[in-house]
Design a protein around this motif. Structure first.
Motif, short mmCIF file in Angstrom:
data_model
loop_
_atom_site.label_atom_id
_atom_site.label_comp_id
_atom_site.label_asym_id
_atom_site.label_seq_id
_atom_site.Cartn_x
_atom_site.Cartn_y
_atom_site.Cartn_z
N CYS A 1 1.93 4.88 9.93
CA CYS A 1 1.32 5.03 8.61
C CYS A 1 1.67 6.36 8.00
CB CYS A 1 -0.21 4.93 8.70
SG CYS A 1 -0.80 3.28 9.07
N CYS A 2 2.01 6.32 6.74
CA CYS A 2 2.25 7.53 5.97
C CYS A 2 0.91 8.11 5.54
CB CYS A 2 3.09 7.17 4.76
SG CYS A 2 3.49 8.54 3.66
N ALA A 3 0.84 9.42 5.50
CA ALA A 3 -0.40 10.10 5.10
C ALA A 3 -0.07 11.25 4.17
CB ALA A 3 -1.12 10.62 6.34
N ALA A 4 -0.99 11.56 3.28
CA ALA A 4 -0.76 12.65 2.34
C ALA A 4 -2.07 13.36 2.03
CB ALA A 4 -0.13 12.13 1.06
N GLY A 5 -1.97 14.66 1.84
CA GLY A 5 -3.15 15.46 1.53
C GLY A 5 -2.88 16.45 0.42
N ALA B 1 5.30 8.48 -2.44
CA ALA B 1 3.99 8.62 -3.05
C ALA B 1 4.13 8.43 -4.55
CB ALA B 1 3.40 9.99 -2.75
N SER B 2 3.27 7.58 -5.11
CA SER B 2 3.32 7.33 -6.55
C SER B 2 1.91 7.24 -7.11
CB SER B 2 4.08 6.04 -6.84
OG SER B 2 3.40 4.93 -6.28
N GLY B 3 1.83 7.28 -8.44
CA GLY B 3 0.54 7.08 -9.10
C GLY B 3 -0.30 8.31 -9.25
N GLN C 1 -3.86 5.41 -9.77
CA GLN C 1 -4.20 5.13 -8.38
C GLN C 1 -3.03 5.54 -7.49
OE1 GLN C 1 -5.23 1.06 -7.64
NE2 GLN C 1 -5.55 1.37 -5.46
N VAL C 2 -3.32 6.35 -6.48
CA VAL C 2 -2.28 6.84 -5.59
C VAL C 2 -1.86 5.74 -4.63
CG1 VAL C 2 -1.73 8.49 -3.78
CG2 VAL C 2 -3.13 9.19 -5.74
N TRP D 1 -3.70 7.24 2.49
CA TRP D 1 -3.01 6.56 3.59
C TRP D 1 -2.18 5.40 3.07
CZ3 TRP D 1 -3.24 8.42 8.50
CH2 TRP D 1 -4.27 9.32 8.81
N GLY D 2 -1.02 5.20 3.68
CA GLY D 2 -0.25 4.01 3.42
C GLY D 2 -0.75 2.85 4.27
N LYS D 3 -0.20 1.67 4.02
CA LYS D 3 -0.65 0.49 4.77
C LYS D 3 0.03 0.38 6.13
CE LYS D 3 -1.94 -2.23 0.71
NZ LYS D 3 -1.71 -3.49 -0.05
#
Length: 120
Positions: A94-98, A24-26, A1-2, A110-112
């Protein structure tokens, strides 16, 4: 789970600086695009900055010249250096990744969020 986990938020006076981090982990997939969005009370979420894996960047108009985004691919970490902070910068960041290859690719994760409060 990311998971995207942000840190570095807090309270600062106008004109001050803060540095946000997001790890970012998982996942074994490469996060080609990472970035930051923010949402202030009563306002829509807006782009702060994005960065590609090779270092291309894009910034929201309101933060250009004051904020700098960077990343450490080996650590799956993205940073946001915020200078000359203004009360209008108060928001949850919020952190975001694609996974997509383009700087403008869709965001998959998305981060919290972390709260940044700037007092006048």
């Amino acid at each position: 789970q990311v998971q995207l986990v942000e840190s570095g938020g807090g309270s600062v006076q106008a004109g001050g600086s803060l540095r946000l981090s997001c790890v970012a982990s998982g996942t074994s997939f490469r996060m080609n695009v990472m970035g930051w969005y923010r949402q202030a009370p009563g306002k829509q979420r807006e782009l702060v900055a994005r960065i590609s894996r090779v270092g291309d960047t894009i910034y929201g108009d309101s933060v250009k010249g004051r904020f700098t985004i960077s990343r450490d691919n080996a650590k799956n970490t993205v940073y946001l250096e915020m200078n000359s902070l203004e009360p209008e910068d108060t928001a949850v960041y919020c952190c975001a990744a694609g996974l997509g290859g383009s700087l403008l690719s869709n965001i998959n994760y998305w981060g919290k969020g972390t709260l940044v409060t700037v007092s006048s």
